[in-house]
Write an enzyme that holds these catalytic residues in place. Sequence first.
Site, PDB file in Angstrom:
ATOM      1  N   ASP A  45       0.185   2.675  -3.004  1.00 56.18           N
ATOM      2  CA  ASP A  45       1.554   2.791  -3.508  1.00 56.18           C
ATOM      3  C   ASP A  45       2.443   1.716  -2.885  1.00 56.18           C
ATOM      4  OD1 ASP A  45       0.868   5.040  -4.991  1.00 56.18           O
ATOM      5  OD2 ASP A  45       1.343   6.406  -3.345  1.00 56.18           O
ATOM      6  N   TYR A  73      -6.150   7.440   6.593  1.00 57.55           N
ATOM      7  CA  TYR A  73      -4.709   7.213   6.464  1.00 57.55           C
ATOM      8  C   TYR A  73      -3.965   7.884   7.609  1.00 57.55           C
ATOM      9  CZ  TYR A  73      -5.748   6.168   1.508  1.00 57.55           C
ATOM     10  OH  TYR A  73      -6.243   5.652   0.340  1.00 57.55           O
ATOM     11  N   ASP A  87       7.293  11.061  -2.051  1.00 58.29           N
ATOM     12  CA  ASP A  87       7.450  10.178  -0.898  1.00 58.29           C
ATOM     13  C   ASP A  87       8.924   9.818  -0.733  1.00 58.29           C
ATOM     14  OD1 ASP A  87       8.038   8.127  -2.715  1.00 58.29           O
ATOM     15  OD2 ASP A  87       6.027   7.277  -2.631  1.00 58.29           O
ATOM     16  N   ARG A 180       0.053  11.926  -0.810  1.00 55.83           N
ATOM     17  CA  ARG A 180       1.352  12.550  -1.124  1.00 55.83           C
ATOM     18  C   ARG A 180       1.175  13.994  -1.572  1.00 55.83           C
ATOM     19  NH1 ARG A 180       3.421   9.384  -5.776  1.00 55.83           N
ATOM     20  NH2 ARG A 180       1.291   8.627  -5.977  1.00 55.83           N
TER      21      ARG A 180
END
Length: 265
Positions: A45, A73, A87, A180
């Site tokens: 993203d 992550y 987000d 997310r």
Amino acid sequence: MNDKNTAKNGFVVVDKSSGWTSHDVVAQARKKLDTRKVGHSGTLDPPATGLLILGVGKATRLLKFITDLPKSYTATMVLGSETNTLDADGEVTDVQDPAGIHLEDLQKAGSGYVGDILQIPPMVSAVKIDGKRLYEIAREGKEIERQPHPVHIFDLAIKATEDKNVYQVDVTCGSGTYIRSLVSDIARTAGTIAHVGTLRRCSLGSFNEADADPIEDIKLIGMAEGLRDYPKIVVSEKDASLVRVGKVFDEDHFELRDVSEPWLF
């Protein structure tokens, strides 16, 4: 640019900056490497940072092997507010007081998301439904039903930070996982809402942050090095010449080595 004469085949390990789309990175790599044949191994993203592996030349056909590797992550979970993108770049759609929700509650909720799980992709994502990407539908102000899809979470850890109602989430997962959505789901299971504040991809297979370069300093690595997470097949010169002309061998003709060794072409 003259791709017909280029010998540029291999992979590039990029440390993507925040604000760039994955396509932006590809476009810059095309300019720097002076070739059109560049693709990426899985979208990051725009707000996210970290590892993005590009395939160049003939290596673009091998990108699916990179995409299939486990990824790790580090994200921040911001409790008490939810956005339309899940987000920090999105518009706030809900606000709640997370008082009473503690680290232990989040860790207990998170433990239920380790292993094989079903995940509903966020509306602002590149998933295609009926030929249209979800983010395109979201831009029209619409929200449609999305079918859950299976993903695998290898490991998940949640830690406190110095900021109130902000927690660090470390995830190792398989391909297709939306961090997310994972952060939002964990918060809801714990009894509150949340969105991702920051997100960074720290590793992809055996490649980590130390292997990555900013887009300004990218360098090409060989195809064998790029596929170092897969087993290699050592062949004789005679067999190599037959492979090059497309000969099909019996299944037991080659001997696989340890999976920690790279492929040898």
